[in-house]
Write an enzyme that holds these catalytic residues in place. Structure first.
Site, PDB file in Angstrom:
ATOM      1  N   LYS A 127     -13.846 -35.374 -33.680  1.00 18.63           N
ATOM      2  CA  LYS A 127     -14.333 -34.134 -33.068  1.00 18.63           C
ATOM      3  C   LYS A 127     -14.567 -33.053 -34.130  1.00 18.63           C
ATOM      4  O   LYS A 127     -15.476 -32.239 -34.015  1.00 18.63           O
ATOM      5  CB  LYS A 127     -13.342 -33.647 -32.017  1.00 18.63           C
ATOM      6  CG  LYS A 127     -13.313 -34.480 -30.744  1.00 18.63           C
ATOM      7  CD  LYS A 127     -12.395 -33.850 -29.710  1.00 18.63           C
ATOM      8  CE  LYS A 127     -12.434 -34.597 -28.388  1.00 18.63           C
ATOM      9  NZ  LYS A 127     -11.864 -35.936 -28.468  1.00 18.63           N
ATOM     10  N   GLU A 163      -9.731 -24.677 -31.452  1.00 14.15           N
ATOM     11  CA  GLU A 163     -10.932 -23.915 -31.131  1.00 14.15           C
ATOM     12  C   GLU A 163     -10.611 -22.854 -30.085  1.00 14.15           C
ATOM     13  O   GLU A 163      -9.667 -22.977 -29.296  1.00 14.15           O
ATOM     14  CB  GLU A 163     -12.051 -24.826 -30.633  1.00 14.15           C
ATOM     15  CG  GLU A 163     -11.764 -25.588 -29.369  1.00 14.15           C
ATOM     16  CD  GLU A 163     -12.911 -26.513 -28.988  1.00 14.15           C
ATOM     17  OE1 GLU A 163     -13.108 -26.704 -27.789  1.00 14.15           O
ATOM     18  OE2 GLU A 163     -13.588 -27.052 -29.881  1.00 14.15           O
ATOM     19  N   ARG A 181     -21.542 -43.528 -25.331  1.00  9.65           N
ATOM     20  CA  ARG A 181     -21.455 -44.652 -24.392  1.00  9.65           C
ATOM     21  C   ARG A 181     -22.009 -44.197 -23.057  1.00  9.65           C
ATOM     22  O   ARG A 181     -22.372 -43.030 -22.876  1.00  9.65           O
ATOM     23  CB  ARG A 181     -19.998 -45.080 -24.210  1.00  9.65           C
ATOM     24  CG  ARG A 181     -19.091 -43.919 -23.806  1.00  9.65           C
ATOM     25  CD  ARG A 181     -17.679 -44.354 -23.528  1.00  9.65           C
ATOM     26  NE  ARG A 181     -16.749 -43.239 -23.414  1.00  9.65           N
ATOM     27  CZ  ARG A 181     -16.575 -42.489 -22.338  1.00  9.65           C
ATOM     28  NH1 ARG A 181     -17.311 -42.720 -21.258  1.00  9.65           N
ATOM     29  NH2 ARG A 181     -15.705 -41.506 -22.318  1.00  9.65           N
TER      30      ARG A 181
END
Length: 687
Positions: free
Chosen positions: A126, A210, A302
């Site tokens: 990430k 974050e 995916r």
């Protein structure tokens, strides 16, 4: 770009599905429609699973735990070679985002039906993904993504970013390894918990920090890329209804987006796809503030669990697109050819107990009734009645997807479809979903990702009113009487004397008017009723000395196609009635009044109630099978009621067990790493 209407000459002859459950069944059905043979793989726990029965051939790959079977890439690859498969579809979960597995598949000369390993690696972290998207001009949330993971530095970075903030596992997904921190003092304990969960779930404990956007919407864009450099989007899905970062309801289109915002987010998603040379199906996930500003979260490399809502509104088969793109074809449509019609909503039926903190369940599905699929209703499931929901995998039973011309009508479809669902065996979340879709925040489309966690009680079934209980109970009794009379008539018709007066089930006795005694058990209390009359006209009395006592006049009752219609004290009602098979004087009677469901068991009128056994109040019991992760106390410690004793892991989630009373720890019967069965005592206290 060309559009293809016929299968490419490069289309596969045999596809192995490296997965299980509903996604494996979904892929097999699409392959069958396209004339492609399929190979299933299965673990010890899945020997009799539906995907095994549906595939053209199936191969055993190991033990029940994923680490012993579905995560063994080399074993799955060997099955593909041995069976002659020329492609592998990974589904979602397990190896679907494992770049090393994708590389190994390609190196073996077999096609991996998904993105290239290089694209996966760019999104596998990430932190790295966020840096890459920022460089590509895609909006990202301010935060820290560095490799230095020392607690002191992370604490300083968190203080600099400001609170509230989110701690996220840098690898993985599915809501695992995520914590919201609102003060500096809370940071280090949450960091430790997040890292431990990430390490257990993904094998790596790196985190990123974050800024946490208050009351955000979660909106994701479905993208598709091919091997010719084309990337398009198939519009959005909104997934803002979440509990602990797990999606509960998904819909398309988003009721929050304006046309301008939809266009901007679609363009940003395509830009993100180009930034990593994306091929095949993927999802770009964004959080969107109340002000309409959106920020990149991640790309799921995916197919997503909620892809059916996109298929419903676009009329496309995304699995077929996956096969075509992987076979070397260009995208079947250009961006301007992507239509969007109507509104689709998906919910997931789980074996779980919402009233016990959504504790996952397991066990045999002794009864599974789902709506019949049609143009407005779709069921994607991997189990049928009689199958077992095991402790080793996600406890999802089926996905229920509805479609209609607009959102209000789609919600109405969903309410009706859920009313038709019934699950016996493990507990389910059906009643919770029925409450959820009637909540003003869902109906009014004002829900954000934190709504359920902030106000979960509002979404849980409320205690019934006395009038609701009386109506449901009387309806169950009426249905029991009608069934009894119908069975008596059928038996008389088949007898040697079909006109005998004894063939009338009206309870008549010499010397007094006809009456029948019924006892209904709703799980918490037994209700004794006396019914006078027959043929759909009754006076039904509830015996008792409290406010619940009294009688109800029933007129014109009819039971047709599982629907009971009658006038109760002059007011007409139509209720859904589902009755189980009668066994002597005992049977199950499920009543749905249009908003909530009730279950009654008709029991013999003079059978004594069984004694209730109380839960042991001096010990912490395992709520379900699982593995002990952490023990937070030791023998001799003094603990308060509600204090954490240990942490266990079950069905991919951590469960914290707390002290049932204040006392001294007398015994700890487990150690970290132990696998335990349900209901055994783990910690014993001296109160």
């Amino acid at each position: 770009m060309r559009a293809t209407t016929m299968l490419s000459t490069m289309m596969f002859s045999k596809v192995l599905i490296a997965n299980r459950g509903e996604i494996a069944c979904r892929v097999i059905r699409t392959c069958r429609r396209l004339g492609i043979r399929t190979v299933a793989v299965y673990s010890d726990a899945d020997a009799d699973a539906q995907h095994v029965r549906l595939a053209d051939e199936a191969h055993h790959i190991g033990g029940a735990r994923p680490q012993e079977s579905y995560l063994l890439g080399e074993v799955i690859l060997e099955v593909a070679k041995r069976s002659g498969a020329d492609a592998i579809h990974p589904g979602y979960g397990f190896l679907s985002e494992n770049a090393d597995f994708a590389d190994a598949v390609e190196a073996a000369g077999i096609v991996f039906i998904g993105p290239k390993a290089g694209s996966m690696r760019k999104m596998g972290s990430k932190a790295g993904a966020k840096q890459l998207m920022h460089a590509a001009g895609v909006p990202v949330v301010p935060g820290y993504t560095g490799e230095d993971q020392s607690p002191d530095l992370l604490q300083r970075e968190a203080d600099a970013i400001g609170y509230p903030l989110m701690i996220k596992a840098a690898h993985g997904g599915g809501g695992k390894g995520m914590r919201i921190v609102r003060t500096s003092a809370e940071f280090l304990p949450n960091l430790e918990s997040c890292q431990r969960e990430a390490r257990n779930a993904f094998g790596r404990d790196r985190v990123l920090l974050e800024r946490y956007v208050e009351k955000p919407r979660h909106i994701e864009i479905q993208i598709f890329g091919d091997g010719f450099g084309n990337v398009i989007h198939l519009n959005e899905r909104e997934c803002s209804a979440q509990r602990r970062y797990q999606k509960v309801l998904e819909e398309s289109p988003s009721p929050f987006l304006t046309p301008a915002l939809r266009e901007a987010m679609g363009a940003a998603a395509v830009q993100a796809g180009h930034a990593i040379d994306y091929q095949n199906a993927g999802t770009v996930e964004f959080i969107v503030g109340q002000d309409g500003k959106f920020y990149f979260m991640e790309i799921n490399t995916r197919l997503q669990v909620e892809h059916p809502v996109t298929e419903y509104v676009t009329g496309l088969d995304l699995v077929e697109w996956q096969l075509r793109v992987a076979a070397g074809e260009a995208l079947p449509k250009a961006q301007h050819e992507i239509a969007q019609r109507g509104h689709a909503i998906e919910v997931r039926l789980y074996a779980e107990d919402p009233e016990a903190g959504f504790l996952p369940g397991s066990g045999k599905l002794t009864r599974l009734r789902l709506p019949k699929p049609d143009a407005h209703t779709r069921i994607d499931g991997g189990v049928i009645e009689g199958d077992v929901v095991t402790i080793f995998y996600d406890p999802m039973i089926a996905k229920l997807i509805v479609w209609d011309e607009d959102r209000p009508r789609a919600l109405a479809r969903l309410r009706d479809a859920l009313a038709q669902c019934a699950i016996d065996g493990p507990k389910s979340n059906i009643a919770f979903l029925e409450r959820l879709i009637r909540h003003p925040d869902i109906v009014g489309a004002t829900i954000d990702t934190g709504t359920l966690d902030r106000a979960l009680d509002e979404f849980m079934p409320a205690p019934p009113t006395a009038a609701q209980l009386r109506l449901a109970r009387t309806a169950a009794a009426t249905a029991a009487l009608l069934r009894e009379e119908a069975q008596t008539r059928a038996q008389a018709a088949a007898s040697a004397d079909p006109t005998s007066p004894w063939a009338v089930a009206d309870g008549w006795r010499l010397g007094h008017g006809g009456q029948r005694r019924l006892v209904l058990d709703d799980g918490s209390a037994r209700h004794t009723l006396v019914a006078h009359g027959s043929g759909g006209d009754y006076r039904i009395e509830t015996l008792g000395i409290d406010d619940d006592a009294g009688s109800v006049e029933v007129r014109g009752a009819r039971l047709e196609d599982d629907v009971l219609s009658a006038r109760f004290d002059g007011a007409g009602h139509r209720l859904r009635l589902d009755a189980g098979p009668a066994s002597g004087a005992s049977s199950r009677l499920d009543v749905h009044d249009g908003e909530r469901r009730w279950r009654f068991a008709r029991v013999p009128a003079y059978q004594p109630a069984s004694e209730q056994t109380g839960a042991a109040g001096d010990r912490a019991l395992a709520p379900m099978p699982g593995r002990i992760v952490l023990i937070r106390t030791q023998v001799g410690d003094r603990v308060e009621q509600g204090q954490e004793l240990l942490v266990m892991e079950a069905m991919k989630m951590e469960l914290t067990l707390k002290a049932p009373c204040a006392g001294i720890v007398a015994e700890i019967r487990v150690a970290a790493g132990d696998f335990v069965e349900a209901d055994i005592a783990l910690v014993v206290l001296t109160p």
